[in-house]
Structure formats: C-alpha cells, structure tokens
Scaffold this active site. Structure first.
Site, PDB file in Angstrom:
ATOM      1  CB  CYS A   1       3.241   0.022  17.944  1.00 48.89           C
ATOM      2  SG  CYS A   1       3.186   0.488  16.215  1.00 48.89           S
TER       3      CYS A   1
ATOM      4  CG  ASP B   1       2.146   3.854  15.999  1.00 49.52           C
ATOM      5  OD1 ASP B   1       1.284   4.008  16.875  1.00 49.52           O
ATOM      6  OD2 ASP B   1       3.350   4.083  16.168  1.00 49.52           O
TER       7      ASP B   1
ATOM      8  CB  CYS C   1       5.706   6.466  17.670  1.00 50.03           C
ATOM      9  SG  CYS C   1       6.732   5.861  16.335  1.00 50.03           S
TER      10      CYS C   1
ATOM     11  CB  CYS D   1       8.666   3.831  13.076  1.00 50.65           C
ATOM     12  SG  CYS D   1       8.710   3.250  14.780  1.00 50.65           S
TER      13      CYS D   1
HETATM   14 FE1  FES Z   1       4.935   1.729  15.927  1.00 51.44          FE
HETATM   15 FE2  FES Z   1       6.562   3.715  15.763  1.00 51.44          FE
HETATM   16  S1  FES Z   1       6.112   2.558  17.538  1.00 51.44           S
HETATM   17  S2  FES Z   1       5.244   3.013  14.228  1.00 51.44           S
END
Ligand code: FES
Length: 145
Positions: A37, A39, A64, A108
């Site tokens: 993702c 992040d 996110c 997450c």
């Molecule tokens: Fe990857 Fe939330 S979508 S940390």
C-alpha cells in the site's frame, strides 16, 4: 459518510490523532513500511534509563486513516508501560482498543505493532540489552499478510 465501516474510536483517533510528531534524540526509533500500500510509519520512544518506563512516544505516519488511528492508539497504549510490558501492545490489542478495524485494514494496525517493535529493538541494540520475546522486526510487513 463512513457508512458505519469505521468505529467512532477510529474516526476520533484519525481526526484528532494523539502523539503526532518527533522526539529529539529519541532513545529508540523504528520505521516500517508496507510495500503493497506504500504506507510508512515511524515511532519514537523516550525511555527512563532506570525504570525502563516509556515516558513518551510519538509517531509520524505517511499512510491511510486506519494507520493514523492505529498509531495514535498504539502510542497512547505504550506510554507509561515498561519496555517489556510494551510487547503486550499487539495489533490485536490496538484493534480491540479501537473497537475493531475492517478486514482489509488489519495490516494497518500491524504496521503500528511492528514500528513499536522496531523502536524497542533499536533501543535494545543501542543499550546492549535483550528484551525477552522481542524478535527482529521487518522493514516491510507486507510479507506477513
Ligand atoms: Fe496500508 Fe493502511 S492501507 S497501512
């Protein structure tokens, strides 16, 4: 607007995150990411050298809303705990404290757990100590999903 997907606590910690920022000269710092993702999360720890209590904990999350809420809750949960007790702050514990996360957002909260572990690992290495039960953290949690 959220269609009931997120709990009130998640929305609260996302819109009003606690402990955002940096600690200057932290005793431990850990950064982890999720390549899938994109992040990234960084956790800073201020630790009492005598009692090993986490006096302060701050985070920076490029990620996110669920990652922001998870970091906010996780930093609240580790503050006041010893470096040993901090291992109790698992992603499950963070999710419970947030009254749950949607299935696709579970990773997450894993990012928050891993970032804390990475910061504790950094502290342990710098101080030449071993934290029982702490394993070497991964830089990328993607593999574990
Ligand atoms: Fe990857 Fe939330 S979508 S940390």
């Amino acid at each position: 607007m959220y269609d009931g997907v997120y709990s009130d606590k998640v929305i609260d910690h996302f819109t009003n995150p606690r402990n955002v920022g940096e600690i200057e000269n932290p005793d431990g710092v850990g950064t982890v990411g999720n390549a899938k993702c994109g992040d990234i999360m960084r956790i800073y720890l201020d630790i009492d050298p005598e009692t090993k209590v986490i006096r302060d904990c701050k985070f920076k999350t490029f990620g996110c809303g669920a990652a922001v809420a998870s970091s906010s809750m996780a930093t609240e949960m580790v503050k006041g705990k010893t470096i040993y007790e901090a291992l109790e702050v698992t992603n499950k514990a963070v999710m419970e404290a947030l009254d749950g996360l949607p299935q696709v957002k579970i990773h997450c909260s894993l990012l928050a757990e891993e970032a804390i572990h990475a910061a504790l690992w950094d502290y342990a290495e710098k101080n030449n100590i071993k934290i029982e039960g702490l394993r070497k953290p991964k830089k990328d949690v993607h593999d574990e999903e």
